[in-house]
Every structure is written in structure tokens, then in C-alpha cells.
Design a protein around this motif. Structure first.
Motif, PDB file in Angstrom:
ATOM      1  N   ALA A 107      -5.019  11.973 -36.386  1.00 60.87           N
ATOM      2  CA  ALA A 107      -4.456  11.553 -37.678  1.00 60.87           C
ATOM      3  C   ALA A 107      -4.309  12.760 -38.610  1.00 60.87           C
ATOM      4  O   ALA A 107      -3.343  12.856 -39.368  1.00 60.87           O
ATOM      5  CB  ALA A 107      -5.330  10.482 -38.318  1.00 60.87           C
ATOM      6  N   ALA A 110      -1.172  14.362 -37.578  1.00 62.57           N
ATOM      7  CA  ALA A 110      -0.023  13.608 -38.095  1.00 62.57           C
ATOM      8  C   ALA A 110       0.237  13.983 -39.546  1.00 62.57           C
ATOM      9  O   ALA A 110       1.375  14.182 -39.965  1.00 62.57           O
ATOM     10  CB  ALA A 110      -0.277  12.110 -37.963  1.00 62.57           C
ATOM     11  N   VAL A 118       2.013   6.097 -37.669  1.00 61.68           N
ATOM     12  CA  VAL A 118       1.318   6.333 -36.409  1.00 61.68           C
ATOM     13  C   VAL A 118       1.376   5.069 -35.552  1.00 61.68           C
ATOM     14  O   VAL A 118       1.427   3.952 -36.075  1.00 61.68           O
ATOM     15  CB  VAL A 118      -0.154   6.764 -36.598  1.00 61.68           C
ATOM     16  CG1 VAL A 118      -0.237   8.105 -37.309  1.00 61.68           C
ATOM     17  CG2 VAL A 118      -0.952   5.710 -37.353  1.00 61.68           C
ATOM     18  N   SER A 131      -7.879   3.817 -34.659  1.00 61.54           N
ATOM     19  CA  SER A 131      -6.603   4.321 -35.182  1.00 61.54           C
ATOM     20  C   SER A 131      -6.277   3.660 -36.516  1.00 61.54           C
ATOM     21  O   SER A 131      -5.862   4.327 -37.470  1.00 61.54           O
ATOM     22  CB  SER A 131      -5.465   4.050 -34.188  1.00 61.54           C
ATOM     23  OG  SER A 131      -5.704   4.735 -32.979  1.00 61.54           O
ATOM     24  N   ALA A 135      -5.874   5.503 -40.141  1.00 63.64           N
ATOM     25  CA  ALA A 135      -4.573   5.307 -40.799  1.00 63.64           C
ATOM     26  C   ALA A 135      -4.781   4.744 -42.200  1.00 63.64           C
ATOM     27  O   ALA A 135      -4.139   5.170 -43.163  1.00 63.64           O
ATOM     28  CB  ALA A 135      -3.687   4.383 -39.970  1.00 63.64           C
ATOM     29  N   CYS A 142       0.533   1.966 -39.664  1.00 60.52           N
ATOM     30  CA  CYS A 142      -0.019   1.956 -38.308  1.00 60.52           C
ATOM     31  C   CYS A 142       0.406   0.713 -37.534  1.00 60.52           C
ATOM     32  O   CYS A 142       0.322  -0.408 -38.035  1.00 60.52           O
ATOM     33  CB  CYS A 142      -1.551   1.991 -38.391  1.00 60.52           C
ATOM     34  SG  CYS A 142      -2.369   1.945 -36.793  1.00 60.52           S
ATOM     35  N   THR A 196       7.384   9.282 -36.354  1.00 60.72           N
ATOM     36  CA  THR A 196       6.203   8.601 -35.815  1.00 60.72           C
ATOM     37  C   THR A 196       5.339   9.533 -34.977  1.00 60.72           C
ATOM     38  O   THR A 196       5.854  10.284 -34.141  1.00 60.72           O
ATOM     39  CB  THR A 196       6.646   7.387 -34.963  1.00 60.72           C
ATOM     40  OG1 THR A 196       7.404   6.510 -35.789  1.00 60.72           O
ATOM     41  CG2 THR A 196       5.452   6.649 -34.391  1.00 60.72           C
ATOM     42  N   PHE A 197       4.039   9.465 -35.196  1.00 54.23           N
ATOM     43  CA  PHE A 197       3.064  10.211 -34.393  1.00 54.23           C
ATOM     44  C   PHE A 197       2.380   9.218 -33.466  1.00 54.23           C
ATOM     45  O   PHE A 197       1.897   8.177 -33.911  1.00 54.23           O
ATOM     46  CB  PHE A 197       2.030  10.873 -35.308  1.00 54.23           C
ATOM     47  CG  PHE A 197       1.097  11.813 -34.585  1.00 54.23           C
ATOM     48  CD1 PHE A 197       1.271  13.188 -34.673  1.00 54.23           C
ATOM     49  CD2 PHE A 197       0.045  11.326 -33.816  1.00 54.23           C
ATOM     50  CE1 PHE A 197       0.417  14.059 -34.001  1.00 54.23           C
ATOM     51  CE2 PHE A 197      -0.804  12.190 -33.134  1.00 54.23           C
ATOM     52  CZ  PHE A 197      -0.620  13.557 -33.225  1.00 54.23           C
ATOM     53  N   TYR A 198       2.337   9.548 -32.171  1.00 52.43           N
ATOM     54  CA  TYR A 198       1.698   8.660 -31.211  1.00 52.43           C
ATOM     55  C   TYR A 198       0.261   9.130 -30.976  1.00 52.43           C
ATOM     56  O   TYR A 198       0.026  10.202 -30.443  1.00 52.43           O
ATOM     57  CB  TYR A 198       2.499   8.649 -29.908  1.00 52.43           C
ATOM     58  CG  TYR A 198       1.939   7.719 -28.820  1.00 52.43           C
ATOM     59  CD1 TYR A 198       0.950   6.772 -29.106  1.00 52.43           C
ATOM     60  CD2 TYR A 198       2.414   7.777 -27.529  1.00 52.43           C
ATOM     61  CE1 TYR A 198       0.448   5.934 -28.135  1.00 52.43           C
ATOM     62  CE2 TYR A 198       1.920   6.936 -26.530  1.00 52.43           C
ATOM     63  CZ  TYR A 198       0.934   6.021 -26.842  1.00 52.43           C
ATOM     64  OH  TYR A 198       0.426   5.192 -25.870  1.00 52.43           O
ATOM     65  N   ILE A 199      -0.718   8.320 -31.402  1.00 52.49           N
ATOM     66  CA  ILE A 199      -2.141   8.632 -31.200  1.00 52.49           C
ATOM     67  C   ILE A 199      -2.569   8.050 -29.853  1.00 52.49           C
ATOM     68  O   ILE A 199      -2.874   6.857 -29.769  1.00 52.49           O
ATOM     69  CB  ILE A 199      -3.011   8.040 -32.328  1.00 52.49           C
ATOM     70  CG1 ILE A 199      -2.540   8.548 -33.700  1.00 52.49           C
ATOM     71  CG2 ILE A 199      -4.490   8.382 -32.096  1.00 52.49           C
ATOM     72  CD1 ILE A 199      -3.392   8.023 -34.864  1.00 52.49           C
TER      73      ILE A 199
END
Lengths: 406, 267
Positions: A107, A110, A118, A131, A135, A142, A196-199
Motif C-alpha cells: 500500500a 501504491a 487497490v 488489504s 486501504a 479497495c 489501479t495497484f494490485y496487492i
């Protein structure tokens, strides 16, 4: 183990293209390659950046509650009558498991990369909760992908995520479990890749995820090493951790990887037994293949189709495993073993009754193997077990198996 | 010259563009695939992309995911897919066939074994969705040994330097993914595609086929004005899914959509 593999090599992997020997790599459709390049470039830079690392450490200390204790389970050790068993108490972390170490790190990435949204995949819901938690704290939007079957099984965690402001999408495709949640998260990412960030929740997926998640989780092993030396005066003789995707195990193992006198045991879920085919043990009973962006050991049929897995613990119910584990297995640096549902449940009850600690069913696999291993060792020897999560989330599952209505 | 090169050369002489339908092998029933391939050719297909079903088709939208599930319910494997190509080849030696799929079933079979068997069946090209050129050396070498083209994807996010690298690794044609998303998505932007194709053409002389988001005569016509080939998949496969009980109706509907596209592209 193979003699030509030096300590430098052990510690230096993955290589620049994300490989651990023949495992790892980047196997994704072209649209995601630019996003992975951007992430890799940012991560390689920030992982050496003092401010980033200081912020990460601060969050681990004051938000997660680190360092987590290393606890000598004396009563349990005495009962087993062999080696001394120490528990690395990741169950005491905020949100109840090791997962948060990684989501804090990702995070922050991100945030540094300016991505306002995310996404995450989740099986049991622990990574989804971890997550959603970070977030909420950072004000990121999220969305969590969760197989429809798991949504049903883990309704409590679904509600927790919703309380934390996340949107939970029940995935209806395929077997409707963790692997399908991962597929759907990748599909969503490819469509919203700009903002978008993929966790990813474990040490699998395309490079740099296996490296990045390992580095964030390695705090477990760094602390355990110091704590073990402080408490026993030397390194442990063996490490034991459960392996689904393998993030808690690699987090414990990695700082010890060059200390070759320390034996390492990764414990997979044998489910109803390896011979029944109803298990989640790709390292013990699978073959090399390519899924979800990396080459690794997989549960697959004769035609290379991914097969459905089984484990009493949703967090181990995954047909793949992190590529670094695949490599550690092949070179013989780590041993991979398996524990059945039944053995894990017995360990769950035993730790609860002897030590007053209710472990997660995932971690109970590690405990069950540690007990077997300890019995073969001397009382002056030491085993560190990663107690990766607490068992509150599993109370309903265990009660149902015991025929009790809660 | 490969069958794919011949195909693009012949089209270019007529100032036509390639129409490239995609179907998943074995969907909705194994007995349907070869008749469907012949029907597609009759309706105007120049090249056929035949999908190898996979349990976890990560780059595909719901329509093709379901097609994979239907095919896998019949236990379709690569050997059977290749047998379908061989059967098609008994009466059609001209139309190139490109296999499209994911790496794991191919890796499971073994690259050399796969390449040899594919060549013997009459396969002309292979497009592996989750295999970027960086990881593709061994498979491409095996395919090349058996004169099969390796077709790679380009996307809206592919940076300049990579375009040249991907073009260099490719033969036959390049497949430009028209949008950020999965197969069957709806938001095709023609002017974005035009701009990207201009850029790609600075790096390669290979023909460029465009896919994702093309579903009818109008979108096929718009894209064929820009590209060398037009790929249509989900629009056809959704008809196969809707008419599982009646294969003749499915075949008629699929070929009607393709014929409409052919007509729109050539007029």
C-alpha cells in the motif's frame, strides 16, 4: 544440497528478469507488461530508499505492533519430549496474521506510485482484510476478489472487509475459489491498469511480486533470528512454517537461507491424504508448470489443466506455490513435507489446551509437523515455528467439524 | 513462404484484409469444431484461430471462459485439438490455422513434442497469450524448427522499445490488442487504434491483425480500414454458447455474423 550454489547466489535471487533458477519469471498477457515494468522499477528504487524503508518500519512498529514475540512453548515442548519449540507470534499482529506485513508495504508503494485504487484476491479472507485495512488507513479505494464458495465459507471476513470500506466481489467463474479470485483480479487489473495497484497476497505471481512480498515478509525471519540468539544464545536448529502460496514461510526462511546449518521445513496441506488426490500440496505431489504469471510447481492433470485442491484451511487451498520455494526444493535447501486435515486439527486443539493459544488452521499444519520433528530431536535443540495467524476466524469451521453449533 | 505469408500476400494483391475468426476447440461439442471451421472458411474466413481450452484463461472475458469450461467438460486436450486440425486439413490445404491458448498445456506436453505434432497436423502459427517474448526463446525455437510462426501480442500499453523487440520475435503476423481489457470487452476506440498502428508500423513490416472489441460488420469495417486483419472471437463464441442444444443453429448464426463482416469489409 548442491555444492556449486554459493551463499551469494542463495541471497541474490531472483535475477534481474525475476527467475529463481528455472522458476519465477513473468508470464502475463502483453497489456500487463508495462505495469510490471513500472512496478519493478519503482520497487527496486524504493527498496533501497531510506525514507521508504523508515516509513515501512514505523508502520510495522506502531500500526502492526512489531516486533512480534518469540515465545518458548515450554509446556508443549515438555509434552513432546524432544526439541524446544519456539513460536514466532505473527498471530499477535494487527488483523491477526502475517499478511499485514506485506499489505503495509504494497500500500505504501501504491501511495508512492500515485495509484488511488487497490485490488486484492483472497481465499480465507485474511489477505482481503489486511488489504482493506491498509486501504482504509491510506484512503485508497479497495476492491477484493473472492471466490463465491469462499464468500459463503468465510462470511465473517466478508463483513469485516465491508466494514473497512472495501467492495467484495464474489467470483463465479471456474471452481469459485482462490485461484479463480486471482484470475478475476488479473482480469480487472488488465482493464484498469492505469489507476489501479494490485496487492498480491503471497510470494507468487509475476516478477517482482515474489521478491517484493518476500522482502516485506522477511521482517519475520530477521526478528526471529535476533530473538532466538537473545533467548538461546545461538541460531535455531530448524524452522517450520506452513506453505500455501508460501509468504509466511519465505518470510521466516529468507534471513536464514545462507545459514546452512539451519534446517528449513515447509509444510503443505495433505488434505484428506496425498494418495486421495484431495490435497493442496504441489511441492510434495505436483509438477512444474506455468500459472498466474510464474513458473512453479502446480497441481495439474495429465493435460496441463489446473485441478481443484482441498484443505480444511482455506488459506492453504491453492494449486500453486511461490517460485522461490520451488527452487529451494530443487536445490535441496528446504524440505517440503505435508500434514493432513486430521493432523492439523489435532495440533489446533493441542496448542489451544496446552499453551492457551488458538492457532489458525493454516499454522496448525506447521505445528503438527513441528511436533513430529521435535520428537526426533534432543532437548538441547531448538525449533522455531511460524505461528502465522490466530484461529478466531476458524472457530466456526472447527466447531462444525466437532459437531457443535456456535 | 508459409501459408500465413501466402494468405496475406494474396489478400494484399486483391486489396482485401484478412478476416480471422476465433473459436474454442471442442466448444460446445467436439463433433462441432471441424464442420464449424469449414463453415467459417465458406463464410469468408481467411485464417482460423483455434483456441486450446484452458482451465484458467486469465486474459479472457466471461464468454471465452465459459467456452473453455464447455470444451473441458468433454475432456478436450491438445492431442484432440491437433486431431481436429489434421481432419480439417484433409479437405482444406489453403486456410492457415493458428492455435491460440495458454502456456501450461503446451509446456506440459513438451515444446518439441508439441511443435512436431502441430506441424504434422498442419498448424501454421501459435499464439500463447501468457508468454511474452522475454520467456519465449525455447518455444519459439521449437516452433521455428518445424516452420510454425510464433505470433505475439502488442497492446495499447506496449512501449516503443518493446514494439521493436516483439516484432523481431514474431513471424506471420502481429496481433494488436485494441484495448486495455479482456476478450469480449466493449469499448473499442477506432482513432486510438489508428494512432497505435501508425506507431507500430514504424517498427515492422509484418501484417498487423487487430482483435478485442470487434463484434459486427460496422466495427470490422472500421478496423479493416486501418489494419491488415480483423480478429473476431467473443461475438461468435457467445452464439455457440447460446445454442448449445442445437449445433446446426449455432453454425448458421456464427457463419451469418462472419459473412456480414466479410461483406462489410470488402464493400
Amino acid at each position: 544440497m548442491s555444492e556449486h550454489i554459493t551463499e551469494e547466489v542463495l541471497k541474490s535471487l531472483p535475477d534481474a528478469s525475476g527467475h529463481f533458477g528455472k522458476y519465477g519469471g513473468r508470464f502475463v498477457s502483453e497489456t500487463l507488461m508495462a505495469a510490471l515494468d513500472e512496478l519493478n522499477e519503482t520497487y527496486q528504487k524504493l527498496s533501497k530508499d531510506k525514507d521508504f524503508l523508515a516509513e515501512f518500519d514505523r508502520d510495522l512498529n506502531y500500526y502492526v505492533g512489531r516486533p512480534s514475540p518469540l515465545y518458548h512453548a515450554e509446556r508443549w515442548s515438555r509434552t513432546v519430549g524432544g526439541a524446544q519449540i519456539y513460536l514466532k507470534r505473527e498471530d499477535l499482529n494487527h488483523t491477526g496474521a502475517h499478511k499485514v506485513n506485506n499489505t503495509i508495504g504494497q500500500a505504501l508503494l501504491a501511495k508512492f506510485m500515485g495509484k488511488p485504487k487497490v485490488i486484492a484476491e483472497t481465499g480465507a479472507g485474511q489477505h482481503g482484510v489486511a488489504s482493506a485495512t491498509v486501504a482504509a488507513r491510506l484512503g485508497l479505494e479497495c476492491k477484493v476478489f473472492m471466490g463465491a464458495v469462499d464468500v459463503e465459507r468465510q462470511s465473517l471476513n466478508v463483513y469485516r472487509m465491508k466494514l473497512l470500506g472495501a467492495e467484495v466481489e464474489a467470483v463465479q467463474s471456474g471452481s469459485k475459489t482462490l485461484k479463480d479470485a486471482l484470475n478475476e483480479a488479473l482480469r480487472h487489473w488488465v482493464t484498469h491498469v492505469d489507476d489501479t495497484f494490485y496487492i498480491i497476497g503471497t510470494v507468487a505471481g509475476p516478477h517482482p511480486y515474489p521478491q517484493m512480498v518476500r522482502d516485506f515478509q522477511a521482517v519475520i525471519g530477521r526478528e526471529a533470528k535476533q530473538q532466538c540468539i537473545a533467548q538461546t544464545g545461538r541460531l535455531p536448529d530448524a524452522l517450520v512454517a506452513c506453505v500455501g502460496g508460501g509468504s509466511n514461510a519465505i518470510g521466516l526462511f529468507y534471513p536464514f537461507i545462507a545459514n546452512q546449518q539451519v534446517a528449513m521445513y515447509g509444510v503443505e496441506a495433505a488434505g484428506l491424504g496425498l494418495s486421495t488426490g484431495k490435497h493442496s500440496a504441489p511441492l510434495c505431489a505436483g509438477r512444474s508448470g506455468v500459472l498466474h504469471g510464474n513458473r512453479t510447481y502446480l497441481m495439474q492433470d495429465d493435460n496441463g489443466q489446473i485441478i481443484e485442491t482441498h484443505s480444511v484451511s482455506a488459506g492453504l487451498d491453492y494449486p500453486g506455490v511461490g517460485p522461490e520455494h520451488a527452487w529451494l526444493k530443487d536445490i535441496g535447501r528446504a524440505n517440503y513435507v505435508s500434514i493432513t486435515d486430521e493432523e492439523a486439527l489435532a495440533a489446533f486443539h493441542k496448542l489451544t489446551q496446552l499453551e492457551g493459544i488458538i492457532p489458525a488452521l493454516e499454522s496448525s499444519h506447521a505445528l503438527a509437523y513441528a511436533e513430529k520433528l521435535a520428537a526426533t530431536m534432543r532437548p538441547d535443540q531448538t525449533i522455531v515455528v511460524n505461528l502465522s495467524g490466530r484461529g478466531d476466524k476458524d472457530i466456526h469451521t472447527v466447531a462444525a467439524l466437532d459437531g457443535v453449533q456456535v | 513462404m508459409s501459408r500465413i505469408q501466402d494468405c496475406f500476400a494474396a489478400l494484399s494483391a486483391k486489396q482485401h484484409k484478412a478476416l480471422i475468426p476465433y473459436i474454442t476447440a471442442g466448444d460446445s461439442h467436439p463433433s462441432m469444431t471441424v464442420p464449424l471451421m469449414h463453415g467459417l472458411v465458406k463464410a469468408g474466413a481467411d485464417i482460423i484461430e483455434l483456441g486450446i481450452p484452458f482451465s484458467d484463461p486469465m486474459a479472457d472475458g466471461p464468454v471465452i471462459q465459459l467456452a473453455c469450461e464447455r470444451a473441458l467438460r468433454h475432456g478436450i486436450n491438445i492431442q484432440q485439438v491437433l486431431a481436429m486440425v489434421a481432419e480439417f486439413r484433409q479437405t482444406d490445404q489453403l486456410t492457415p490455422v493458428v492455435l491460440m491458448g495458454y502456456l501450461n498445456p503446451i509446456e506440459n506436453m513438451g515444446y518439441d513434442t508439441f511443435a512436431l505434432a502441430a506441424a504434422e497436423a498442419g498448424v501454421d502459427g501459435v499464439l500463447t497469450v501468457d508468454l511474452p517474448p522475454e520467456e519465449a526463446d525455447l518455444l519459439s525455437t521449437a516452433l521455428n524448427t518445424h516452420h510454425i510462426d510464433s505470433i505475439f501480442l502488442l497492446s495499447p500499453t506496449t512501449e516503443d522499445a518493446r514494439i521493436a523487440q516483439i516484432a523481431k520475435a514474431s513471424s506471420g503476423y502481429l496481433y494488436y490488442v485494441s484495448l486495455k481489457g479482456v476478450t469480449g470487452a466493449a469499448s473499442l476506440n477506432v482513432s486510438d487504434v489508428a494512432e497505435r498502428l501508425n506507431l507500430i508500423r514504424q517498427h515492422t513490416t509484418l501484417p498487423i491483425a487487430v482483435g478485442f472489441g470487434i463484434k459486427d460488420g460496422a466495427s470490422a469495417q472500421a478496423i479493416s480500414a486501418l489494419a491488415d486483419g480483423v480478429v473476431v472471437g467473443s461475438a461468435l463464441v457467445s452464439q455457440i454458447g447460446a445454442e448449445q442444444e442445437n449445433q446446426d443453429v449455432a453454425l448458421a448464426k456464427v457463419t451469418a455474423i462472419l459473412a456480414e463482416m466479410r461483406h462489410a469489409m470488402d464493400s
